[in-house]
Every structure is written in structure tokens, then in C-alpha cells.
Design a protein around this motif. Structure first.
Motif, PDB file in Angstrom:
ATOM      1  N   TYR A   1      45.368  -1.346  22.332  1.00 41.29           N
ATOM      2  CA  TYR A   1      45.624  -2.021  21.058  1.00 41.29           C
ATOM      3  C   TYR A   1      47.118  -2.255  20.880  1.00 41.29           C
ATOM      4  O   TYR A   1      47.546  -3.311  20.462  1.00 41.29           O
ATOM      5  N   ARG A   2      47.887  -1.197  21.196  1.00 41.22           N
ATOM      6  CA  ARG A   2      49.343  -1.300  21.025  1.00 41.22           C
ATOM      7  C   ARG A   2      49.886  -2.435  21.888  1.00 41.22           C
ATOM      8  O   ARG A   2      50.711  -3.225  21.453  1.00 41.22           O
ATOM      9  N   SER A   3      49.413  -2.501  23.127  1.00 44.79           N
ATOM     10  CA  SER A   3      49.974  -3.519  23.996  1.00 44.79           C
ATOM     11  C   SER A   3      49.535  -4.912  23.551  1.00 44.79           C
ATOM     12  O   SER A   3      50.293  -5.869  23.658  1.00 44.79           O
ATOM     13  N   ILE A   4      48.306  -5.002  22.972  1.00 40.42           N
ATOM     14  CA  ILE A   4      47.872  -6.305  22.447  1.00 40.42           C
ATOM     15  C   ILE A   4      48.748  -6.697  21.260  1.00 40.42           C
ATOM     16  O   ILE A   4      49.187  -7.838  21.141  1.00 40.42           O
ATOM     17  N   ALA A   5      49.059  -5.697  20.388  1.00 38.37           N
ATOM     18  CA  ALA A   5      49.884  -5.978  19.212  1.00 38.37           C
ATOM     19  C   ALA A   5      51.280  -6.417  19.647  1.00 38.37           C
ATOM     20  O   ALA A   5      51.840  -7.370  19.098  1.00 38.37           O
ATOM     21  N   ALA A   6      51.827  -5.707  20.665  1.00 42.19           N
ATOM     22  CA  ALA A   6      53.167  -6.062  21.151  1.00 42.19           C
ATOM     23  C   ALA A   6      53.148  -7.472  21.728  1.00 42.19           C
ATOM     24  O   ALA A   6      54.061  -8.273  21.499  1.00 42.19           O
ATOM     25  N   GLN A   7      52.089  -7.759  22.463  1.00 42.42           N
ATOM     26  CA  GLN A   7      51.942  -9.077  23.075  1.00 42.42           C
ATOM     27  C   GLN A   7      51.893 -10.159  21.988  1.00 42.42           C
ATOM     28  O   GLN A   7      52.522 -11.212  22.106  1.00 42.42           O
ATOM     29  N   GLU A   8      51.158  -9.833  20.906  1.00 39.19           N
ATOM     30  CA  GLU A   8      50.999 -10.796  19.817  1.00 39.19           C
ATOM     31  C   GLU A   8      52.353 -11.058  19.152  1.00 39.19           C
ATOM     32  O   GLU A   8      52.738 -12.191  18.902  1.00 39.19           O
ATOM     33  N   GLN A   9      53.091  -9.938  18.921  1.00 34.36           N
ATOM     34  CA  GLN A   9      54.404 -10.055  18.278  1.00 34.36           C
ATOM     35  C   GLN A   9      55.331 -10.905  19.161  1.00 34.36           C
ATOM     36  O   GLN A   9      56.037 -11.780  18.681  1.00 34.36           O
ATOM     37  N   ARG A  10      55.242 -10.649  20.450  1.00 36.68           N
ATOM     38  CA  ARG A  10      56.081 -11.358  21.403  1.00 36.68           C
ATOM     39  C   ARG A  10      55.753 -12.846  21.388  1.00 36.68           C
ATOM     40  O   ARG A  10      56.640 -13.687  21.332  1.00 36.68           O
TER      41      ARG A  10
ATOM     42  N   SER B   1      58.928  -2.688  26.591  1.00 34.50           N
ATOM     43  CA  SER B   1      58.299  -3.902  26.048  1.00 34.50           C
ATOM     44  C   SER B   1      59.318  -4.726  25.258  1.00 34.50           C
ATOM     45  O   SER B   1      59.254  -5.953  25.224  1.00 34.50           O
TER      46      SER B   1
ATOM     47  N   ARG C   1      54.355 -14.528  18.956  1.00 37.25           N
ATOM     48  CA  ARG C   1      54.728 -15.118  17.670  1.00 37.25           C
ATOM     49  C   ARG C   1      56.220 -15.469  17.662  1.00 37.25           C
ATOM     50  O   ARG C   1      56.620 -16.558  17.282  1.00 37.25           O
TER      51      ARG C   1
END
Ligand code: ADP
Length: 628
Positions: A187-196, A344, A198
Motif C-alpha cells: 500500500y505504501r509503495s502504491i501511495a508513494a507511486q501515486e504521489q510521484r 523513494s 501526481r
């Protein structure tokens, strides 16, 4: 179940039966560990390579491939305190008549049916049946098997309540926890990916909206600073060879001192030098020492810069395009707490640096395009001017020449005096046409860069003398203003091409005389300008130049009155030619004037000969281009 054995404390009977040797091989390591706990371990399998009846760390029993066991899979564990068993039979697949039913389908599509239970009586019964098979294949084990059977019989009546599922449950909990942790990480890596994504998207859309790097930097630095919650974030353009850079784009956390407008040291910053050289990100954690070990390399920590700007940890990511350093993204941690850079975050900044690189290259390409457009527009103007000036300059004298020649040929009785006037008019206009064509060709040649400069040490005074005598020979009518030359023969030699120097001086003197009343004055002077150049000045007391025209006069075809209303003659190409020549000789030319009717000064610089200190004049100027 095997884990139960490994986690437990007593010594159970363990019997495992595999359909094939290869299924056993995948698990073999477990039985070695189980054998450390108990002596009663039996493994049965249908042999395929070297699986055989053996008494090693545990007992192995190779059963016949036609044995019903070849279709089953069992695991039985019975101890004084617990019992468990797994009894499986492979679901039969359809076999065509004549095809062997022993043929196994691919592992992924195999299906089993059976039971898994902690029921002690079931486990004991299964163990008993399997131990019978063991003795059948390995009669020599009869005594050992009897000992195992004793365990089964002695504890056959033990109730299920004695089963201690503790170790098993613990393992299960650990397993579930590990699963949850993995999920959390995902989940964390998906969230980081999403932030990146965006962030990168918002910067990409800023790039689409504008081709102005400043605007793009403004958006990028704000977004990045916010996303990283960075104490200080900087983005700037730079080259690897830059000594300093003036900072213009920054985002700050409260209480952190701003660097906007500061000259940021690059040449003396070993961190910057490292990044510029390796073109890789650099993440310096909180480092109290003066020297920081980066891989095998020792990098000097810029302690002074860090102390001055309260930087505790430093991150630098280069903006690179095709191995060329275009800029830098810096993130500073200024708090007292120790800080380490998260991988990240570095990846995120790298993604943004890539976008910035693309933006800079686009902006550069756009600027080049603008330049080219301007050049094209200038070319177009030249073409139009050329048509206008040649239309006027060539057609007018040509018509005059034609009228004169026609009159001369049709009127043989023309008085001698008039005949002379006709001839001299035709000659004057032919000369004007020749000059225009000559100037135009000279300028084209200079602009194309096809000139071969013959540089040699020369006395400037000789060039001035030649230019003056050429001027006087062209203006025999004596309407020239008073001309004074103050050029000392003691001046250092210039390193130049004499013919082109005379050409420039002739044109400047021509103009000075042309735009000055015969009652006015023209002065030519020369003096050293710094250690390396001689500065020549041609001044007049004539009509002067408006301050906003001091640069324009060097444009091709510029004439104050406009090409079609000229009274003084000339082509409007003279000063454009002078600028090209002086630049080609390594100098500079410019105009000064106090304004209309207050005279003009034209200054030009020429390089002093490097041999000047050793020898005195050795060359004489060959002649003037203007006279050719
Ligand atoms: P041309 O003299 O043939 O017209 P130049 O390129 O030599 O062309 O000069 C361009 C213009 O610059 C001139 O037409 C004139 O308007 C201005 N100019 C040049 N020299 C002087 C000068 N000494 N005093 C005043 N105006 C000058």
C-alpha cells in the motif's frame, strides 16, 4: 504440521508419503530438521532417480510405482501430546483405454481429495497402516516400527484436549502478520507511486502550459518542497564549469533562512563537483566529520557553507540531458534531528529532474527557433531593402547614363562644353553603380565568413596615411572639412590585415567628411586601450547621430534619410561592412555622439601585435581595398 514438530518439545512419530521422489525432494530439507527432533521419521516415495530404501538421518522407503500409495499423499504426526494427519488421494483424471493411469497431469492442474484432522484416533490409524507398508518394504525395520507402534498404542486413548495447538497457532499468527506487513508495504509503495505520478503530472502540465524555464522551475520547486516537506528546496540552471550561480527558485519551511538572490558557490563545493562529474544523485546524511566516505571515494564536506546556511543533510540530483549538465535540484535538511534520505524520495526527485531536463531542452530549442526567425526576418528585410535600393540606386544612374549617351549619339552637333557635361555625368553615375555593387559583394563575402585574413604586425600610422591619401584623391574638388591626424609613429604595432584596416578607416573618414560641412573639422586619433588593444577614433563636428540610432547606423542599408531620399550619396552598407571587418580582425567598433548637430565619434579597437615588445616596424601596408 511439520512446523508443529519443529516448534514442539516431545519426540513424535512422523510419517510422510509422497507420490513421487521429486515431490519429496522439494521438502527434503524439512525432514532433515525434523530428524534432529525425533528418531521416528519415515519418508515413503516412488523412486525416480536415486531415492531408495535407506537408513540415514531418517528412514526412506521406496515403494513400487504400482502401489496404491503412488496415488496418495500422507503426512502423519503422532506424539504423546498431540496428533495430526493429512490424508489425500489424487482425484482420478479420465484415462483413455490402454493409457496408463499412472501418468500424472501437470502439477498445477492436479486435484486432491482427503482430510486434515487433529483427531487422534484417525492419525493413529493412518500411522498404523503406513507403518505396515514400511515393514512390508523394509522388514529389517520391524523392531524400530514396533517401538513406534508402542507410542501409538500407549497414547491411543489420550483425548483431543491434550493436543497443544500452541506452536502451530503461533506460527500461523506470525505468518498472517508477515502477510499483513507485506500488504502494508505494498500500500505504501502504491501511495508513494501515486504521489510521484501526481507531482510529475503537475510539472509536466506546467511544461505544456509554458516554454519559460522560470515558470516551470517555480512550479516544480513549490510542488517538490511541499511533497517532501523539505526544509529547503532549490532548483537552478548551471553548467558543470560554472563557478557560482545566483539562486532564484526556492521553497522553504518556516524558520529556515532564504537563499534567494545569493551567489551559490559551485566551483568550491566538492559535493556539486562530485555530482557534476558523476552525473548521479548524491545523498549526504547528517555528517559531523569534515570528510565523508562516498563508496570508495572521500568527499570533502563543505562545512563552511553548511554552517552558514544551517544545512545538516544534503541531497543533490542533477538535471542532465545527453551527458550535459543543465541544472541541479537541491534539498537541504536544516533541523537538529539526524536525517537520512529515503530511496523513494530520491527516485521522485530524479523523475522530476528528468522532466525539468526535457523542459530546458524544449525551451532551448524554442529560443533557437526564435533566433532563426529573427534571422529570417532580418534576411527578408535585407532582401526588400536590396530591391528598394538597387531599384533606386541602379535605375536612376542607369537612366541618366542612358539619356547622356543617347544625346551624345543623336546630336553630333552638340557644343563641346555640353558634350563634356554629358560625359562626366554618365561617368559619375557609372561610378556610383560600381560602388554599390562593390559594397554589396564585399558585405556578402564578409558575412559568408569566406574571408582569409592575413594578420601581420603593422604600424597603424601607415594605414591612416593611406586612407587619408585615398580620400583626398577621390575628393579633388577641395570641399573637404579640415582633417587632422594625431597618430604617433611611436604607437605599438597592430596585429592586423592592412588592406582591410585601410578599408575601414577610409569608410569612416568618408562618412565624417560626408556628414560635416566643409567649414567643420575631422580628427583622427589613436592610443593604447588597456594592454592588448589600440583604440582609433574618427571624430567630426558634423550633423551628429541621435542617441537611439547609435547602434542602428551599423545595420545594413540604414540611412538616416531613408534609401530613397538621400542627398549625400553612399550605399548604406559602409558601417555594416566596417563592423564585419573589425570583428573579423578581433576588435570592436561603436559610435558616440552628443546628439543632432553636435558631431560624431566612431571608435574602433585593434589587437596590438604580440611581437611588439621585441621588434619595431617591419612591414609596410600594401594598398587599400577601397582603391581596387
Ligand atoms: P552611407 O554612408 O553609405 O549612407 P554608412 O553605413 O556608411 O552608409 O552609414 C549609415 C548611416 O549612418 C549614414 O547614412 C548616416 O545616416 C549615419 N552616419 C554614418 N557616419 C556618420 C557621421 N560621421 N555622422 C553622422 N551620421 C553618420
Amino acid at each position: 504440521m511439520e512446523d508443529q514438530v519443529l516448534a514442539g518439545v516431545d519426540q513424535p512419530v512422523v510419517i510422510a508419503s509422497f507420490q513421487r521422489e521429486r515431490f519429496y525432494r522439494q521438502e527434503a530439507h524439512r525432514y532433515l530438521r525434523i530428524a534432529d527432533r525425533t528418531e521416528q521419521v519415515y519418508v515413503l516415495a516412488a523412486p525416480e532417480t536415486d531415492f531408495a530404501n535407506r537408513s540415514d538421518r531418517y528412514e526412506t522407503i521406496a515403494f513400487d510405482k504400482t502401489d496404491a500409495l503412488a496415488q496418495e499423499w500422507h503426512l502423519v504426526v503422532v506424539s504423546a501430546h498431540y496428533a495430526a494427519c493429512l490424508i489425500c488421494r489424487e482425484r482420478q483424471v479420465y484415462t483413455a483405454p490402454g493409457e496408463s493411469s499412472l501418468h500424472l497431469p501437470p502439477d498445477q492442474s492436479r486435484r486432491f481429495e482427503g482430510i486434515w484432522t487433529f483427531e487422534r484416533s484417525v492419525a493413529c490409524k493412518a500411522a498404523e497402516l503406513l507403518l505396515t507398508k514400511v515393514v512390508l518394504y523394509r522388514p529389517e525395520l520391524v523392531d524400530k516400527v514396533s517401538a513406534a507402534q508402542t507410542v501409538l498404542v500407549d497414547n491411543a486413548q489420550a483425548s483431543f484436549s491434550h493436543v497443544d495447538p500452541g506452536p502451530f497457532a503461533e506460527r500461523l499468527v506470525t505468518y498472517i502478520q508477515a502477510g499483513q506487513y507485506k500488504l502494508l508495504k505494498a500500500y505504501r509503495s502504491i501511495a508513494a507511486q501515486e504521489q510521484r505520478e501526481r507531482l510529475v503530472n503537475s510539472i509536466t502540465s506546467a511544461i505544456r502550459r509554458s516554454l519559460d524555464p522560470d515558470e516551470i522551475f517555480k512550479v516544480a520547486v513549490q510542488e517538490l518542497g511541499q511533497a517532501l516537506d523539505a526544509c529547503r528546496c532549490l532548483i537552478y540552471r548551471c553548467r558543470a564549469t560554472d563557478v557560482t550561480v545566483t539562486l532564484q527558485h526556492e521553497s522553504l519551511n518556516q524558520g529556515v533562512e532564504s537563499l534567494i538572490g545569493q551567489r551559490w558557490n559551485l566551483a568550491d563545493n566538492s559535493l556539486f563537483q562530485w555530482v557534476a562529474q558523476h552525473q548521479e544523485p548524491l545523498c549526504m546524511p547528517h555528517t559531523p566529520a569534515d570528510v565523508w566516505l562516498l563508496g570508495q571515494e572521500e568527499v570533502a564536506v563543505p562545512t563552511e557553507q553548511m554552517q552558514r546556511w544551517a544545512i545538516k543533510a544534503w541531497l543533490m540530483v542533477p538535471v542532465v540531458h545527453q551527458n550535459r549538465l543543465l541544472g541541479m535540484v537541491e534539498v537541504h535538511h536544516c533541523g537538529d534531528t539526524a536525517h537520512d534520505w529515503h530511496e523513494s524520495n530520491v527516485g521522485l526527485i530524479e523523475a522530476i529532474a528528468n522532466q525539468i531536463g526535457v523542459a530546458l531542452i524544449q525551451a532551448e530549442a524554442y529560443a533557437n527557433l526564435e533566433d532563426l526567425n529573427q534571422q529570417l526576418a532580418a534576411l527578408d528585410r535585407t532582401r526588400s531593402n536590396l530591391i528598394a535600393i538597387t531599384g533606386h540606386e541602379l535605375r536612376t544612374p542607369l537612366s541618366t547614363i542612358q539619356v547622356c549617351l543617347e544625346s551624345l549619339s543623336t546630336e553630333p552637333d552638340m557644343p563641346e562644353e555640353l558634350r563634356q557635361v554629358m560625359l562626366s555625368t554618365a561617368l559619375t553615375d557609372a561610378e556610383r553603380m560600381r560602388k554599390l555593387i562593390q559594397d554589396f559583394l564585399t558585405l556578402s563575402q564578409l558575412e559568408s565568413g569566406r574571408i582569409q585574413w592575413h594578420l601581420e604586425p603593422l604600424p597603424l600610422q601607415e594605414c591612416v596615411d593611406l586612407a587619408l591619401s585615398s580620400l583626398r584623391s577621390r575628393q579633388m574638388d577641395g570641399t573637404l572639412p579640415e582633417i587632422t591626424a594625431q597618430v604617433s609613429p611611436e604607437l605599438p604595432l597592430i596585429q592586423s590585415d592592412g588592406e582591410w584596416v585601410v578599408e575601414v578607416l577610409s569608410k569612416l573618414l568618408d562618412n565624417a567628411c560626408k556628414f560635416t560641412e566643409p567649414t567643420g573639422k575631422v580628427l583622427i586619433q589613436a592610443q593604447p586601450n588597456g594592454g592588448k588593444m589600440l583604440e582609433v577614433t574618427v571624430s567630426d563636428t558634423g550633423r551628429g547621430i541621435e542617441s537611439n540610432r547609435l547602434e542602428t547606423v551599423f545595420d545594413r542599408f540604414y540611412q538616416e534619410e531613408g534609401a530613397l531620399r538621400r542627398s549625400t550619396g553612399g550605399t548604406g552598407l559602409g558601417l555594416a561592412i566596417c563592423r564585419q571587418i573589425v570583428a573579423g580582425l578581433g576588435g570592436r567598433i561603436w559610435a558616440e555622439s552628443a546628439g543632432k548637430d553636435r558631431g560624431s565619434q566612431f571608435h574602433l579597437t585593434l589587437p596590438i601585435s604580440p611581437s611588439e615588445k621585441e621588434e619595431k616596424p617591419i612591414k609596410t601596408v600594401r594598398g587599400s581595398k577601397a582603391r581596387r
